[in-house]
Structures are given as C-alpha cells and as structure tokens.
Design an enzyme around this catalytic site. Structure first.
Site, PDB file in Angstrom:
ATOM      1  N   HIS A  22       0.845  -1.199   0.000  1.00  0.00           N
ATOM      2  CA  HIS A  22       0.000   0.000   0.000  1.00  0.00           C
ATOM      3  C   HIS A  22       0.883   1.253   0.000  1.00  0.00           C
ATOM      4  O   HIS A  22       0.612   2.229  -0.700  1.00  0.00           O
ATOM      5  CB  HIS A  22      -0.934   0.003   1.217  1.00  0.00           C
ATOM      6  CG  HIS A  22      -1.959  -1.102   1.187  1.00  0.00           C
ATOM      7  ND1 HIS A  22      -3.303  -0.874   1.352  1.00  0.00           N
ATOM      8  CD2 HIS A  22      -1.846  -2.445   1.003  1.00  0.00           C
ATOM      9  CE1 HIS A  22      -3.975  -2.024   1.279  1.00  0.00           C
ATOM     10  NE2 HIS A  22      -3.097  -2.984   1.086  1.00  0.00           N
ATOM     11  N   ASP A 126      -6.343   5.473   2.328  1.00  0.00           N
ATOM     12  CA  ASP A 126      -6.575   4.076   1.992  1.00  0.00           C
ATOM     13  C   ASP A 126      -8.023   3.724   2.304  1.00  0.00           C
ATOM     14  O   ASP A 126      -8.499   3.960   3.418  1.00  0.00           O
ATOM     15  CB  ASP A 126      -5.622   3.206   2.820  1.00  0.00           C
ATOM     16  CG  ASP A 126      -5.289   1.915   2.129  1.00  0.00           C
ATOM     17  OD1 ASP A 126      -6.236   1.181   1.817  1.00  0.00           O
ATOM     18  OD2 ASP A 126      -4.104   1.659   1.890  1.00  0.00           O
TER      19      ASP A 126
HETATM   20  O1  UPG Z   1      11.272  -9.085  -3.240  1.00  0.00           O
HETATM   21  C1  UPG Z   1      10.312  -8.340  -3.453  1.00  0.00           C
HETATM   22  C2  UPG Z   1       8.970  -8.780  -3.364  1.00  0.00           C
HETATM   23  C3  UPG Z   1       7.955  -7.873  -3.597  1.00  0.00           C
HETATM   24  N1  UPG Z   1       8.261  -6.582  -3.888  1.00  0.00           N
HETATM   25  C4  UPG Z   1       7.172  -5.609  -4.112  1.00  0.00           C
HETATM   26  O2  UPG Z   1       6.206  -5.744  -3.092  1.00  0.00           O
HETATM   27  C5  UPG Z   1       4.920  -5.473  -3.606  1.00  0.00           C
HETATM   28  C6  UPG Z   1       4.017  -6.617  -3.208  1.00  0.00           C
HETATM   29  O3  UPG Z   1       2.698  -6.218  -3.423  1.00  0.00           O
HETATM   30  P1  UPG Z   1       1.506  -7.206  -3.757  1.00  0.00           P
HETATM   31  O4  UPG Z   1       1.848  -8.066  -4.879  1.00  0.00           O
HETATM   32  O5  UPG Z   1       0.290  -6.369  -3.947  1.00  0.00           O
HETATM   33  O6  UPG Z   1       1.392  -8.162  -2.516  1.00  0.00           O
HETATM   34  P2  UPG Z   1       1.273  -7.944  -0.904  1.00  0.00           P
HETATM   35  O7  UPG Z   1       2.506  -7.385  -0.405  1.00  0.00           O
HETATM   36  O8  UPG Z   1       0.864  -9.256  -0.372  1.00  0.00           O
HETATM   37  O9  UPG Z   1       0.075  -6.898  -0.805  1.00  0.00           O
HETATM   38  C7  UPG Z   1      -1.091  -6.760   0.008  1.00  0.00           C
HETATM   39  O10 UPG Z   1      -1.768  -5.639  -0.586  1.00  0.00           O
HETATM   40  C8  UPG Z   1      -2.168  -5.815  -1.950  1.00  0.00           C
HETATM   41  C9  UPG Z   1      -2.806  -4.531  -2.420  1.00  0.00           C
HETATM   42  O11 UPG Z   1      -3.928  -4.259  -1.681  1.00  0.00           O
HETATM   43  C10 UPG Z   1      -3.117  -6.990  -2.074  1.00  0.00           C
HETATM   44  O12 UPG Z   1      -3.426  -7.211  -3.420  1.00  0.00           O
HETATM   45  C11 UPG Z   1      -2.463  -8.228  -1.453  1.00  0.00           C
HETATM   46  O13 UPG Z   1      -3.357  -9.302  -1.492  1.00  0.00           O
HETATM   47  C12 UPG Z   1      -2.063  -7.932  -0.020  1.00  0.00           C
HETATM   48  O14 UPG Z   1      -1.478  -9.068   0.593  1.00  0.00           O
HETATM   49  C13 UPG Z   1       5.055  -5.339  -5.120  1.00  0.00           C
HETATM   50  O15 UPG Z   1       4.973  -3.982  -5.486  1.00  0.00           O
HETATM   51  C14 UPG Z   1       6.446  -5.877  -5.396  1.00  0.00           C
HETATM   52  O16 UPG Z   1       7.099  -5.240  -6.466  1.00  0.00           O
HETATM   53  C15 UPG Z   1       9.554  -6.145  -3.985  1.00  0.00           C
HETATM   54  O17 UPG Z   1       9.813  -4.981  -4.271  1.00  0.00           O
HETATM   55  N2  UPG Z   1      10.540  -7.048  -3.765  1.00  0.00           N
END
Ligand code: UPG
Length: 487
Positions: A22, A126
């Site tokens: 977020h 949010d």
């Molecule tokens: O090694 C890593 C792994 C991830 N990321 C970043 O981390 C973010 C991950 O976001 P997302 O894929 O949305 O997953 P979550 O971190 O699990 O996000 C939460 O928030 C999201 C947006 O509301 C929801 O879709 C998910 O289900 C919820 O778990 C992305 O931008 C990735 O690029 C990195 O930069 N490096």
C-alpha cells in the site's frame, strides 16, 4: 485581494494502510501528483518510515519535489511485531485503538493542515481505513478513497451483502462444495465460484471480524468524494461498469508504476531525480540481477509471495521439490518472517538448488520482472505483483494466500484473461512441477501472446490520450478545484 483570502496551492494528504504494498503504490501516486505541481504530505507509520529511510532511496528522491513532505503517525504495534498476514487482525486492532484517535487529533488540531507549506485541501486515504472519512467530514476536507485491490475484487467485496441475501454465504459446513457458483456477484456469474471469492468470505459465521470489516469498509467508500483504483478500464470493464452505477466518480489511473514511468519519461531529464525508484521496506539484494544475466532468455521462473504472506515449512518444501524437479532455473524471494513451522529442509533440496536456484531475502521486483531471462512468475497474486507481471509481459502461476488474491488468480487463469495458471487450494510438488513446465515450455507461446496483448493495452492506457492518463488529468483538475481559502 488581501493576504487573508489568498488561495493556498493544493496540498493532498496521502495516508496509506501501513504495509509495504500500500505504501509503495501510494508513494507512486504521490509522485504523480507532485509531477502535476500538487503539494503532498505523505503520512507514514513510524515503523514503516524508519524502514523506508534505512532501505530505500525514497527520501532522497522525493526531497527533489519542492512541495513534498513526510509526516509520521504510530501504528500502535511494538517495533518487533512482524506485521505479517497471519497476524493482520492485530494490525487492524492497533490502528483502531491508536492510529485512529491520533489521526483525528492531528487533523482537528490542524497539525497536519496548516504549516508553512500550506493547508491540506484534499485527503487521499486508503479505503480500508474508513475512519479517515469520519475525520475528513468533521474537519470539512474532501476525501478520496484509494483501494489498492483490483476493481473486480472491490466489486466482489461490494456484493457480499447480496451473497448473504442469496444464501450463498456463509459456507455450508466443512464439506461445502467450493466449486458452486457465486452467482450474486453480477457480471461474474459464469466463472466465479465460491472458492474464487475473497478469502474473507471463507467463513461459517457471518459475524467473522474479517468479513465484517471488508464489507463495512467497502460500503463506506460510497461516502467519499471519489474512488481511486489502481487498474485500467480496458482490463476490468465489466466490474467497473457495475461499480460506476454505485459510485459516480471512479478514477482508474493504473497501472500506477507504469503510469509514473511514462509521465517521468515525458519530463526534461534534468528536472528528475536520478536515483532508484525503490520504495522498499527491506534491503534489496541486487546480486540476483547478475545471476539473472547469466541465465538463458525466458528460462527462469521468478518466485515471490509478496510482502506479508507466511508459508509453512511443509508448503515451502512442496514448492521447492516442484521447482527443482521442473528442471528450470528459479529465483526465489524468501522474506524474513515469511516461513513458519518446524520441518527441516532436506539436504538433497539445498544441494539441488545450488545447481539451478537462487534464493534471496528481497529483490527489486519491477527490475527482476523486466529482466529478459525471467520467463514466468510464481506469485501469490497480490494485486501489485499481478499488474507488474502484466506490464513486464510475464505469464503467471497463481498460488493465492489470502484477502483479494483468490479473485485475482481466477482472472489470471483460464477462466478470464488466460495469462497464466491458477493453482488455488493445492500445494503439492507434482502440480508445481507440471505448472512450471506448462508455463515455461509446453504452453509458453500461447501465454506469451495473451500477456503481450494485455501489456500493450496497459501501456496504451497510461500514454497520452489513454484512459488512465485522461482519468489522472481529470482527477488532478478535481483536486485543484478543491483549493480552500485561509479564514
Ligand atoms: O522481493 C520483493 C517482493 C515484492 N516486492 C514488491 O512488493 C509489492 C508486493 O505487493 P503485492 O503483490 O500487492 O502483494 P502484498 O505485499 O501481499 O500486498 C497486500 O496488498 C495488496 C494490495 O492491496 C493486495 O493485493 C495483497 O493481497 C495484499 O497481501 C510489489 O509492489 C512488489 O514489487 C519487492 O519490491 N521485492
């Protein structure tokens, strides 16, 4: 005009739910607004602010925009709390007990609203923290809700009361047929099953706090001035049409990461900060980029379950065997605090991994996905990861963990977009092995073609004249028209 009636420049207070994904997408929105000359105060939790300072270039980069400033607020949890998905309720409870009253106090006392850099003229908060709407109404500042999930998931959340009314929820006992249709979600009747509903719906009791929370927060969004979604019209036309019958102003301005890159590339190079785009809360291990350079084109399966998923050691071992047995090289992100359980990792796995696997704690994901050696993404189907994968033209294997991910994976799979495979509710080595082979070899061309088409639509939407580009311009005009006057 005397000085007292001078209009302030518009200043937007951006307030994300305090988790990595977020914060990341809302910082991207902050930069897009700064590029349009709007001033931004970004309200970060103390905890995330410390991590962001330590591990990303965000502070130095954002300092480049004269109207940008950070402010901080406690999230109510102790510093050593993991803030992971398995303990997300504790985070919500702490926000309610601590962050909510603190936010009100900050806004009512104008501590965030009237410093030398100008008063807040609009709040973008949010949409999973609707207490911000009460506060905005109390202090008389227009508020826009930002939901970080897909439009389709938002619509499924919106339809929860209808699902209950139709008797489709709650679940009908432990042996309920999870493949029965979730027909009360209009527009998705033909393909959405109970198992594809947001994970919050997997309950036997309607008083479940998670179900109650998403239902209430989603309905409350209608009280906001407008709704921002990180998606684009061409991707989720049907859900958006339904949402727009309930909420008149919906600004679809995504994919935000691609949108920001496009708008930045149109700026004179000298006016932009020359540094990393990272908004990471963990240190990025860049050594994986050199490893990727050494791998053949489109050969690697990239594995990451996002920023809050927790897997068990049993699940991890199944994935590991599946990856090793697929014979494909893999790059696997295993975040600190992301594995729970006692089982020991068999030595044969660690040995086999040395030959073709690379494990890291956290990576620059957008760069990894853009790397030519990456051929596919084994993902938990977080919405940001899904959009990043689409824009980078990487087909996906989806293993949804919780929240909105069950919906996203249904769309990615065969039922709708056909840009990957949905392995929801299974976690065994044979399935992993088969799906990796299907994605990278057997059905590779078919998936590459469909994800290429979708990536083209995404990129078009954020170019001048595209739907997201126009919507952002409209939103900026809307925000500029909210300028209030000093009393
Ligand atoms: O090694 C890593 C792994 C991830 N990321 C970043 O981390 C973010 C991950 O976001 P997302 O894929 O949305 O997953 P979550 O971190 O699990 O996000 C939460 O928030 C999201 C947006 O509301 C929801 O879709 C998910 O289900 C919820 O778990 C992305 O931008 C990735 O690029 C990195 O930069 N490096």
């Amino acid at each position: 005009m005397d000085q007292k009636s001078q209009p302030h420049p518009p200043r937007v207070l951006i307030f994300p739910f305090p988790v990595q994904s977020h914060v990341n997408s809302m910082l991207k929105l902050a930069e897009l607004l700064c590029l349009a000359g709007i001033h931004v105060t970004f309200l970060n939790s103390d905890h995330n602010h410390r991590l962001l300072l330590r591990h990303s270039g965000a502070h130095a980069r954002l300092a480049h925009y004269p109207g940008f400033q950070f402010a901080t607020i406690p999230d109510g949890l102790p510093a050593d709390h993991p803030r992971t998905g398995d303990r997300i309720k504790e985070l919500f409870d702490a926000l309610s007990a601590v962050m909510r009253p603190r936010f009100r106090e900050m806004m009512v006392s104008s501590r965030l609203g009237s410093d030398t850099k100008g008063a807040v003229t609009c709040i973008i908060a949010d949409g999973i923290m609707c207490f911000t709407i009460d506060v905005a109404e109390e202090v008389g500042i227009p508020i826009i809700s930002f939901r970080t999930v897909s439009a389709s998931c938002f619509w499924a959340f919106f339809c929860i009361p209808k699902l209950i009314e139709a008797g489709e929820l709650p679940l009908r006992g432990d042996d309920d047929d999870m493949d029965r249709p979730a027909s009360a979600v209009s527009g998705m009747e033909s393909f959405l099953r109970i198992r594809d509903l947001p994970a919050f719906c997997r309950v036997h009791d309607l008083t479940d706090p998670g179900l109650q929370l998403v239902t209430t927060e989603t309905q409350l969004t209608t009280r906001a001035h407008a709704l921002i979604l990180n998606t684009f019209d061409e991707l989720e036309e049907s859900a958006l049409t339904h949402i727009r019958t309930h909420i008149s102003k919906v600004y679809t301005i995504g994919p935000l990461h691609a949108h920001l890159a496009t708008r930045q590339s149109a700026e004179p190079a000298s006016s932009l900060p020359d540094m990393t785009r990272s908004n990471s809360l963990w240190e990025e291990d860049r050594s994986c980029m050199a490893w990727l350079d050494s791998q053949p084109i489109k050969s690697v399966i990239y594995v990451s379950f996002g920023s809050i998923t927790v897997v068990t050691t049993d699940q991890m071992i199944e994935f590991w065997y599946g990856l090793v047995n697929s014979g494909k090289p893999f790059l696997w992100v295993i975040r600190p605090n992301s594995v729970a359980g006692e089982r020991q990792i068999p030595t044969e796995l660690s040995e086999a991994t040395k030959k073709r696997g690379y494990m890291v704690g956290w990576v620059p994901q957008e760069e990894v996905l853009a790397h030519p050696s990456v051929g596919g993404f084994l993902t938990h189907s977080g919405w940001n990861s899904t959009l990043e994968s689409i824009v980078s033209e990487k087909p996906m294997i989806c293993w949804p963990y919780f929240a909105d991910q069950q919906v996203n994976s249904r769309f990615v799979g065969e039922a709708v977009w056909r840009i990957g495979l949905d392995m929801k509710d299974t976690c065994d080595r044979l399935t992993v092995e088969k799906m990796v082979r299907d994605l990278l070899e057997v059905r590779r061309d078919e998936f590459l073609r469909s994800v290429h088409r979708m990536a083209e639509l995404a990129k078009k939407s954020v170019r001048e004249g595209g739907s997201s580009y126009r919507n952002l311009d409209r939103m900026i005009e809307d925000i500029k028209s909210m300028i209030c006057h000093v009393h």
